[in-house]
Design a protein around this motif. Sequence first.
Motif, PDB file in Angstrom:
ATOM      1  N   VAL A 180     -10.564  -6.758 -12.571  1.00  0.00           N
ATOM      2  CA  VAL A 180      -9.868  -8.055 -13.478  1.00  0.00           C
ATOM      3  C   VAL A 180      -9.733  -8.321 -11.796  1.00  0.00           C
ATOM      4  N   ARG A 181      -9.920  -9.487 -12.182  1.00  0.00           N
ATOM      5  CA  ARG A 181     -10.565  -9.943  -9.968  1.00  0.00           C
ATOM      6  C   ARG A 181      -9.049 -10.783 -10.175  1.00  0.00           C
ATOM      7  N   THR A 182      -8.440 -11.351 -11.048  1.00  0.00           N
ATOM      8  CA  THR A 182      -6.947 -12.176 -10.335  1.00  0.00           C
ATOM      9  C   THR A 182      -5.892 -11.030 -10.015  1.00  0.00           C
ATOM     10  N   MET A 183      -6.482  -9.330 -10.731  1.00  0.00           N
ATOM     11  CA  MET A 183      -5.177  -8.728  -9.745  1.00  0.00           C
ATOM     12  C   MET A 183      -6.044  -7.995  -8.695  1.00  0.00           C
ATOM     13  N   ASP A 184      -6.882  -7.184  -9.056  1.00  0.00           N
ATOM     14  CA  ASP A 184      -7.678  -6.549  -7.437  1.00  0.00           C
ATOM     15  C   ASP A 184      -7.474  -7.240  -6.673  1.00  0.00           C
ATOM     16  N   THR A 185      -8.126  -9.043  -6.764  1.00  0.00           N
ATOM     17  CA  THR A 185      -8.628  -9.622  -5.304  1.00  0.00           C
ATOM     18  C   THR A 185      -7.021 -10.148  -4.938  1.00  0.00           C
ATOM     19  N   LEU A 186      -6.109 -10.835  -5.522  1.00  0.00           N
ATOM     20  CA  LEU A 186      -4.983 -11.278  -5.341  1.00  0.00           C
ATOM     21  C   LEU A 186      -3.616 -10.556  -5.424  1.00  0.00           C
ATOM     22  N   VAL A 223     -13.886 -19.115 -10.026  1.00  0.00           N
ATOM     23  CA  VAL A 223     -15.251 -18.464 -10.125  1.00  0.00           C
ATOM     24  C   VAL A 223     -14.489 -16.657  -9.861  1.00  0.00           C
ATOM     25  N   ILE A 224     -12.696 -16.899  -9.166  1.00  0.00           N
ATOM     26  CA  ILE A 224     -12.177 -15.323  -8.901  1.00  0.00           C
ATOM     27  C   ILE A 224     -11.299 -14.940  -9.984  1.00  0.00           C
ATOM     28  N   LEU A 225     -10.279 -16.390 -10.255  1.00  0.00           N
ATOM     29  CA  LEU A 225      -9.439 -15.789 -11.153  1.00  0.00           C
ATOM     30  C   LEU A 225      -9.711 -15.736 -12.994  1.00  0.00           C
ATOM     31  N   GLN A 226     -10.289 -16.633 -13.354  1.00  0.00           N
ATOM     32  CA  GLN A 226     -11.519 -16.905 -14.626  1.00  0.00           C
ATOM     33  C   GLN A 226     -12.754 -15.665 -14.807  1.00  0.00           C
ATOM     34  N   GLN A 227     -11.705 -15.071 -16.101  1.00  0.00           N
ATOM     35  CA  GLN A 227     -13.070 -14.423 -16.456  1.00  0.00           C
ATOM     36  C   GLN A 227     -13.111 -13.925 -17.676  1.00  0.00           C
ATOM     37  N   ASP A 228     -14.140 -13.473 -18.146  1.00  0.00           N
ATOM     38  CA  ASP A 228     -14.383 -13.547 -19.891  1.00  0.00           C
ATOM     39  C   ASP A 228     -14.497 -11.884 -20.036  1.00  0.00           C
ATOM     40  N   ALA A 229     -13.376 -11.378 -21.086  1.00  0.00           N
ATOM     41  CA  ALA A 229     -13.329  -9.799 -21.308  1.00  0.00           C
ATOM     42  C   ALA A 229     -13.766  -9.395 -22.035  1.00  0.00           C
TER      43      ALA A 229
END
Length: 585
Positions: free
Chosen positions: A216-222, A502-508
């Motif tokens: 999950v990008r918003t967790m792993d990245t930020l 691009v980073i925070l939103q993600q299609d589960a």
Amino acid sequence: MATNGKVTGIIANLVIVEADGPVSQNEICFINLKGVDLMAEVIKVLGVKAYTQVFESTRGLKIGADVKFMGHMLEVTLGPGILSRNYDGLQNDLDKMEGVFLKRGEYTESLNPEAEWEFTPMAKTGEKVEAGSWLGEVIEGWMPHKIMVPFKFEGTYTVKSVNAKGKYKTKDVIAVLTDEKGKDIEVTMMQKWPVKMPIKAYKEKPRPFKIMETGVRTMDTLNPLAEGGTGFVPGPFGCGKTVLQHAVSQQAEADMIIVTACGERANEVVEIFTEFPELDDPRTGRKLMERTTIICNTSNMPVAAREASVYTGMTIAEYYRSMGLKVLLLADSTSRWAQALREMSNRMEELPGPDAFPMDLPAIISNFYARAGFVYLNNGETGSITFLGTVSPAGGNLKEPVTESTKKAARCFYALNQDRADSKRYPAIDPIDSYSKYLEYPEIQEYLKNSISETWVDDVTLAKDILLRGKEASEQINILGDDGVPIDYHERYWKAEVIDFVILQQDAFDSIDKSTPFERQKFMMGQVLDIYRTKFNFATFEEVNPFFKAIINLFKQMNYAEFKSEKFNGYLNQINEKINERKAV
């Protein structure tokens, strides 16, 4: 001699018992109701009176009912056969219970006593062992399940004999140990452990810090979550807590998953039971349920059962951690657990704290979260429990006591935002309010620099600053109007929107976008930060909106394409062309 007693007071699920002998805190007792034994736990002792919380409905119970104390605390049964099970908070196998509604006083065996397991010995005759040492191994599904010296054993033991390779039942003796006094003790593949006492079969050593990759990008990245770390997800109803937990459970870098539904609504629990068996496991190619155990209590069950479920889940997690496994424990939602604590505290007429929760609520939550962690086992192997809970604050109020108490204990805070959910920006984790304290740890910073890039921590800090500046610019635009602010404000806002989309939103629900490895996260972060650093040439604010919307659309198509595939590179080329067209000379 067993202690007995008589019921002297009944306040819903709080039953007061006058005992005729010694009684211990957290001891289990059975209250007889017309021939049906109701399990209860002692939560307070005052003189000869024991205050007990009953795990069943007390309807029909009368003063004078007989009570029998068992001499042990609330325990879970540990051994092969826990995986893929659906348990209630007392570790009753829900699949073995009859009827649509659970019968009062019906308790089942947690493990199948008739199942045979292929045992392979690991310990040798004459070897010195202690609590938690591995005696052998069985294959549970496809996972190696270690058979250990019972955790209750104290001191050092000598292996007198261990069974040869073969099939055995959980209650069969598989080894004989000799204690320091020369007494022989038989060991089976099954053992019991009190749920409110942490299992300690490890050594105190400095831990190596490593990020648990969730995809999950918003967790792993930020706001990364460390392996063996703690985090929680507060948010109002409908913001996507359950979907986020499903995504993390499916994609996270864990060997085993334990889901504790500690008092959720019945329809949400049904979704867990129906969806988890159907989820594919991207790590193994099998079904996710094959490495999952579910602990379930619905909100219409007695409060005591809700309170027990979180401890049952944590104890099972500690058991598998002692096998050297990475365990991911998910609790949904700890607010129901806290509400159960509040109800019992009120019934005992204790001094209330904020919102009538117990005064010691922060200590209770902290003690529970402290049981997660990364450990070195006695044999030098490592294991971990990563705990991610959810909190359901009434009305989405993140200042209420459960959220505030949990913030003191958990290292990661993933705040779900109602406005983001309403605008379909999922996962709806607020990038401004959320945080990970692990980013402040020098060990984590060093790990990220070595495993991702030398500038990664600085890049993450910059991305957060861009999002904050973008939010401020958005507020100025809304107040003063599009033509009331300089073009720089529009550009600042839309550069933040690029990071958001691009980073925070993600299609589960997309096979590619639902999970993003760190290599891809690093590449995409580099791309959006390059756009931020680029100077563009816009004559009016009306040119800013369509340009960045086109860029965002191409980036979103990239997120749905295989990393570095021809399609992926094609979208990247189109983005670079558009940037070059607008780049300031």
